[in-house]
Scaffold this active site. Structure first.
Site, mmCIF file in Angstrom:
data_model
loop_
_atom_site.group_PDB
_atom_site.id
_atom_site.type_symbol
_atom_site.label_atom_id
_atom_site.label_comp_id
_atom_site.label_asym_id
_atom_site.label_seq_id
_atom_site.Cartn_x
_atom_site.Cartn_y
_atom_site.Cartn_z
ATOM 1 N N HIS A 193 0.858 -1.182 0.000
ATOM 2 C CA HIS A 193 0.000 0.000 0.000
ATOM 3 C C HIS A 193 0.896 1.234 0.000
ATOM 4 O O HIS A 193 2.026 1.203 0.506
ATOM 5 C CB HIS A 193 -0.894 0.023 1.238
ATOM 6 C CG HIS A 193 -1.955 -1.018 1.234
ATOM 7 N ND1 HIS A 193 -3.062 -0.946 2.052
ATOM 8 C CD2 HIS A 193 -2.101 -2.167 0.514
ATOM 9 C CE1 HIS A 193 -3.834 -1.991 1.846
ATOM 10 N NE2 HIS A 193 -3.273 -2.751 0.917
ATOM 11 N N GLU B 153 0.929 3.892 1.756
ATOM 12 C CA GLU B 153 1.395 4.327 3.079
ATOM 13 C C GLU B 153 2.600 3.517 3.539
ATOM 14 O O GLU B 153 3.577 4.081 4.046
ATOM 15 C CB GLU B 153 0.280 4.183 4.132
ATOM 16 C CG GLU B 153 -0.939 5.019 3.865
ATOM 17 C CD GLU B 153 -2.059 4.285 3.151
ATOM 18 O OE1 GLU B 153 -3.234 4.535 3.466
ATOM 19 O OE2 GLU B 153 -1.763 3.449 2.255
ATOM 20 N N CYS C 279 -6.328 1.925 5.701
ATOM 21 C CA CYS C 279 -6.886 0.652 6.140
ATOM 22 C C CYS C 279 -6.305 0.324 7.518
ATOM 23 O O CYS C 279 -5.372 0.988 7.978
ATOM 24 C CB CYS C 279 -6.558 -0.437 5.123
ATOM 25 S SG CYS C 279 -4.825 -0.947 5.138
#
Length: 144
Positions: free
Chosen positions: A48, A50, A78
């Site tokens: 992801h 991030e 998430c």
């Protein structure tokens, strides 16, 4: 957030879910990392935006802690990413679109509100929300 949105567009152009991130040193204003989702290209469910940006910023700072850093992301993180943000001790989290189905900050498990959460960043949600959610809607509409 403008830079994060550009990263999200680049991710979409690569066929990835359009999420973009920028990490900024809050003391100097320097951009330490920027990334877009890369799960499809890397065959890595943890790739992801991030996570990739946190790794890059931590490497540049030569520290696992990003205490004086602000993270800008186009979608509510998430649960996995929210936990990583907590472990990295990010100072402030800014996010664009809310994610009622997969979010882990204002939705779902609300990671930062759990008693076992190690660090709670300041959170500002809804930045450039219409532009961020528009990218996602267009991406998924195009897939259908």
């Amino acid at each position: 957030m403008e830079m994060a949105l550009k990263e999200a567009v680049r991710a979409a152009e690569r066929g990835e879910v359009p999420v973009g991130v920028v990490i900024v040193d809050s003391l100097s204003g320097d951009v330490l990392a920027r990334a877009g989702n890369c799960t499809e290209a890397s065959n890595d469910p943890t790739a992801h935006a991030e996570i990739l940006a946190i790794r890059e910023a931590a490497s540049k700072l030569e520290s696992p802690r990003l205490e004086n850093c602000d993270l800008y992301v186009t979608l509510e993180p998430c649960p996995m990413c929210a936990t990583a943000i907590s472990f990295a001790r990010v100072r402030r989290l800014y996010f664009g679109a809310y994610d009622p189905k997969g979010g882990g900050v204002d939705h779902g498990p609300r990671v930062f509100e759990q008693s076992g959460c190690h660090h709670r960043p300041e959170v500002i949600g809804g930045m450039e929300e219409s532009q961020a959610s528009g990218l996602l809607k267009f991406f998924f509409q195009d897939l259908r």
